[in-house]
Design a protein around this motif. Structure first.
Motif, PDB file in Angstrom:
ATOM      1  N   THR A 170       9.461  94.658 -25.581  1.00 50.07           N
ATOM      2  CA  THR A 170      10.109  95.299 -24.418  1.00 50.07           C
ATOM      3  C   THR A 170       9.361  94.989 -23.162  1.00 50.07           C
ATOM      4  O   THR A 170       9.876  95.261 -22.192  1.00 50.07           O
ATOM      5  CB  THR A 170      10.323  96.615 -24.663  1.00 50.07           C
ATOM      6  OG1 THR A 170       9.224  97.253 -24.689  1.00 50.07           O
ATOM      7  CG2 THR A 170      11.249  96.976 -25.856  1.00 50.07           C
ATOM      8  N   LEU A 171       8.187  94.348 -23.333  1.00 51.85           N
ATOM      9  CA  LEU A 171       7.250  94.150 -22.188  1.00 51.85           C
ATOM     10  C   LEU A 171       6.728  92.599 -21.807  1.00 51.85           C
ATOM     11  O   LEU A 171       5.939  92.137 -22.202  1.00 51.85           O
ATOM     12  CB  LEU A 171       6.108  94.886 -22.007  1.00 51.85           C
ATOM     13  CG  LEU A 171       6.281  96.409 -22.222  1.00 51.85           C
ATOM     14  CD1 LEU A 171       5.068  97.357 -22.552  1.00 51.85           C
ATOM     15  CD2 LEU A 171       7.009  97.129 -21.065  1.00 51.85           C
ATOM     16  N   LYS A 192       3.254  88.022 -21.381  1.00 48.42           N
ATOM     17  CA  LYS A 192       2.926  86.700 -20.835  1.00 48.42           C
ATOM     18  C   LYS A 192       1.407  86.548 -20.400  1.00 48.42           C
ATOM     19  O   LYS A 192       0.674  85.580 -20.382  1.00 48.42           O
ATOM     20  CB  LYS A 192       3.950  86.502 -19.976  1.00 48.42           C
ATOM     21  CG  LYS A 192       3.779  85.064 -19.332  1.00 48.42           C
ATOM     22  CD  LYS A 192       4.899  84.812 -18.389  1.00 48.42           C
ATOM     23  CE  LYS A 192       4.633  83.500 -17.811  1.00 48.42           C
ATOM     24  NZ  LYS A 192       5.775  83.010 -16.577  1.00 48.42           N
ATOM     25  N   GLY A 193       1.138  87.866 -19.633  1.00 45.24           N
ATOM     26  CA  GLY A 193      -0.154  87.892 -19.063  1.00 45.24           C
ATOM     27  C   GLY A 193      -1.394  88.074 -20.085  1.00 45.24           C
ATOM     28  O   GLY A 193      -2.135  87.208 -19.819  1.00 45.24           O
ATOM     29  N   ILE A 212      -1.879  84.487 -21.620  1.00 44.37           N
ATOM     30  CA  ILE A 212      -2.487  83.807 -20.549  1.00 44.37           C
ATOM     31  C   ILE A 212      -4.037  83.836 -20.710  1.00 44.37           C
ATOM     32  O   ILE A 212      -4.796  82.738 -20.614  1.00 44.37           O
ATOM     33  CB  ILE A 212      -1.899  83.759 -19.081  1.00 44.37           C
ATOM     34  CG1 ILE A 212      -0.377  83.216 -19.011  1.00 44.37           C
ATOM     35  CG2 ILE A 212      -2.767  82.882 -18.218  1.00 44.37           C
ATOM     36  CD1 ILE A 212       0.033  83.254 -17.451  1.00 44.37           C
ATOM     37  N   VAL A 213      -4.345  85.125 -20.710  1.00 48.35           N
ATOM     38  CA  VAL A 213      -5.889  85.638 -20.876  1.00 48.35           C
ATOM     39  C   VAL A 213      -6.156  84.668 -22.217  1.00 48.35           C
ATOM     40  O   VAL A 213      -7.485  84.513 -22.108  1.00 48.35           O
ATOM     41  CB  VAL A 213      -5.994  87.267 -20.575  1.00 48.35           C
ATOM     42  CG1 VAL A 213      -7.213  87.380 -20.836  1.00 48.35           C
ATOM     43  CG2 VAL A 213      -5.823  87.414 -19.124  1.00 48.35           C
ATOM     44  N   LEU A 214      -5.631  84.893 -23.063  1.00 51.78           N
ATOM     45  CA  LEU A 214      -6.137  84.601 -24.472  1.00 51.78           C
ATOM     46  C   LEU A 214      -6.206  83.101 -24.446  1.00 51.78           C
ATOM     47  O   LEU A 214      -7.250  82.904 -25.173  1.00 51.78           O
ATOM     48  CB  LEU A 214      -5.068  85.207 -25.544  1.00 51.78           C
ATOM     49  CG  LEU A 214      -5.086  86.709 -25.989  1.00 51.78           C
ATOM     50  CD1 LEU A 214      -3.857  86.818 -26.771  1.00 51.78           C
ATOM     51  CD2 LEU A 214      -6.189  86.783 -26.557  1.00 51.78           C
ATOM     52  N   LEU A 216      -2.682  84.150 -31.448  1.00 51.15           N
ATOM     53  CA  LEU A 216      -2.238  85.213 -31.068  1.00 51.15           C
ATOM     54  C   LEU A 216      -1.612  85.110 -29.471  1.00 51.15           C
ATOM     55  O   LEU A 216      -0.493  85.807 -29.138  1.00 51.15           O
ATOM     56  CB  LEU A 216      -3.245  86.352 -30.935  1.00 51.15           C
ATOM     57  CG  LEU A 216      -2.950  87.722 -30.370  1.00 51.15           C
ATOM     58  CD1 LEU A 216      -1.962  88.463 -31.056  1.00 51.15           C
ATOM     59  CD2 LEU A 216      -4.048  88.656 -30.152  1.00 51.15           C
ATOM     60  N   GLY A 217      -2.086  84.399 -28.616  1.00 49.73           N
ATOM     61  CA  GLY A 217      -1.508  84.307 -27.538  1.00 49.73           C
ATOM     62  C   GLY A 217      -0.234  83.498 -27.597  1.00 49.73           C
ATOM     63  O   GLY A 217       0.884  84.039 -26.889  1.00 49.73           O
TER      64      GLY A 217
END
Length: 494
Positions: free
Chosen positions: A174-175, A180-181, A184-186, A200-201
């Motif tokens: 639901t987020l 997405k954030g 991107i970090v992953l 995982l990303g």
């Protein structure tokens, strides 16, 4: 209800398997802790024996609780899941078998994202633990402090992410912006070589995207089948760890310890400064194995990818275009296949000299017929299916049909064969280096390290045991992963 009971039984089998492995390792450490010549106990091995024995006893206790819960309630009680969290401490002794069972026991509902997260955490922990051994060296690399800080921050981030997915994974879809954030970090931090970060990303990105549900279901279904295979995931964990430590070692390990002679530390027994001892030139065997992982893994991957591409292309053309083209290509492949691969490699190296490039070429040429035959058989089978006939009826060109329809639907067995062949390539590389026909003698490749250690089997056996053990583990890991991929890609397997 039936699906839940099956999942719980798989959890119990996982626990039994990890218990057996923990007991086996305890016995191995116990055997090695006693020095029969001096009739004394080794402190290091004795500590590991005690730690693994405690882990095994607690693992048996958890299994008794789990069995009692399944018999009475049909599901795992909250108390058992909480007690499973204590078992996570076994990671500090390097017992990844008990740790994976503890992570799996703590999770109430299965989730591939949570599975990727705790395997990512274990990989980073192993990297940090191995890298910290450099603190006992006389000096460290110029970038050690910076690299170590990054690795520790990533490990702490992994802990936070595992806890987050453990609690809120069911509602994270639901987020989409948050997913997405995180993805991107992953992806950025995945440059350390931890492939579980990319998995995982991508999984989080896919879960929060507007992609077709069929694509999401296929991704989820494949990884659910693979993650259920405990041995395949442990094999993948070791492969990812070797790949990641090969990358991170550029900033954390000192090259001179593996390549420069140190005549003040000849044939030193294993200690904190030199965990695997030193060879007859005073070179640190531990550092040589770490740096040798790059060579062995690189050669293993290249000698698999090159024949995979060339043999796959030739096999696809041979399987799709019959008669003259098929006969010409396959007769050439038969000639190559009639020559034993190791003899062909020795002949090429003897003709052109011993070097890393020649070794890759020599091992690649001998593997081309295997991939060509596999792809040809798959394309022949696929070419008779309805969608190929429909594409021909619509007037599509033969090359378009071949590479858009036939090859993609014939590639799954090739992936499985490639995974299994990498282990064979690692053994062939080490064997040729052991014979002096592989990479250059001064390069710290596992076969070279083993060749030097074999001369001291009676006096300093650890010089051959550690590189030999590394080769065995890497080959077993690829074989375990290949078996898991075969089962996961097989549509007949439930």
């Amino acid at each position: 209800m039936l699906e839940r009971s099956l999942k719980q039984s798989q959890l119990y089998k996982h626990g039994l398997f990890s218990l057996v492995l923990s007991i086996a390792l305890s016995l191995i450490f116990l055997f090695n802790s006693y020095d029969f010549s001096n009739q004394t106990f080794s402190t290091g091995f004795s500590i590991f024996t005690i730690l693994y024995a405690i882990t095994s006893i607690y693992q048996a206790f958890l299994l008794l609780l789990l069995r009692n819960d399944l018999q009475k309630k049909g599901e795992v009680a909250t108390r058992t899941r909480m007690l499973g969290g204590i078992q996570l401490l076994s990671l500090f002794s390097g017992n990844v078998f008990a740790t994976t069972f503890a992570f799996r026991l703590m999770r109430k509902k299965a989730s591939i994202e949570y599975t990727f997260a705790y395997y990512m955490l274990m990989t980073d922990f192993l990297i940090v633990a191995v890298t910290l051994l450099n603190l006992f060296k006389p000096y460290v690399s110029n970038f050690f402090l910076l690299s170590m800080s990054i690795l520790v921050v990533l490990f702490v981030t992994d802990i936070v992410l595992v806890i987050f997915l453990l609690k809120y994974n069911g509602s994270i879809h639901t987020l989409p912006k948050l997913m997405k954030g995180i993805a991107i970090v992953l992806f950025i931090t995945g440059l350390t070589g931890n492939i579980f970060r990319f998995l995982l990303g991508y999984s989080l990105l896919l879960k929060g995207s507007n992609r077709e549900q069929s694509v999401i279901d296929q991704w989820h279904f494949f990884w659910v089948k693979l993650t259920k295979n405990f041995t395949a995931m442990i094999g993948m964990l070791f492969i990812v760890f070797i790949f990641s430590i090969s990358i991170t070692s550029y900033g954390t390990f000192v090259t001179s310890f593996a390549t420069s002679n140190n005549y003040s530390a000849l044939l030193t027994e294993p200690n904190l400064t030199y965990p695997f001892g030193t060879d007859n030139f005073g070179r640190d065997v531990f550092s040589r194995i770490i740096f040798g992982a790059r060579i062995s893994l690189m050669i293993g991957l290249l000698t698999t990818i090159i024949p995979l591409v060339i043999g796959g292309l030739l096999g696809a053309i041979s399987g799709y275009y019959h008669q003259a083209i098929d006969h010409t290509i396959m007769r050439v492949m038969d000639i190559l296949y009639a020559i034993p691969g190791i003899l062909l490699a020795i002949a090429i190296i003897a003709a052109f000299g011993s070097s890393t490039v020649n070794l890759i070429i020599a091992l690649s040429v001998g593997s081309i017929p295997i991939y060509a035959r596999t792809m040809r058989a798959n394309v022949l089978m696929v070419s008779n299916l309805e969608y190929i006939e429909a594409a021909k009826a619509l007037g599509e060109s033969h090359w378009k049909i071949l590479f858009r329809h036939a090859v993609p639907n014939s590639f799954a067995p090739m992936i499985v064969r490639a995974t299994l062949t990498i282990g064979t390539a690692v053994i062939a590389t080490s064997s040729l280096s052991f014979l002096g026909l592989g990479v250059e003698p001064h390069i710290p490749e596992w076969g070279n390290v083993l060749r030097i250690g074999s001369a001291y089997l009676e006096t300093e056996p650890y010089l051959a045991i550690f590189p030999g053990f590394a080769i065995i583990l890497l080959v077993l890991s690829f074989n375990f992963l290949g078996d898991g991929l075969r089962d996961a890609l097989d549509p007949k397997m439930n």
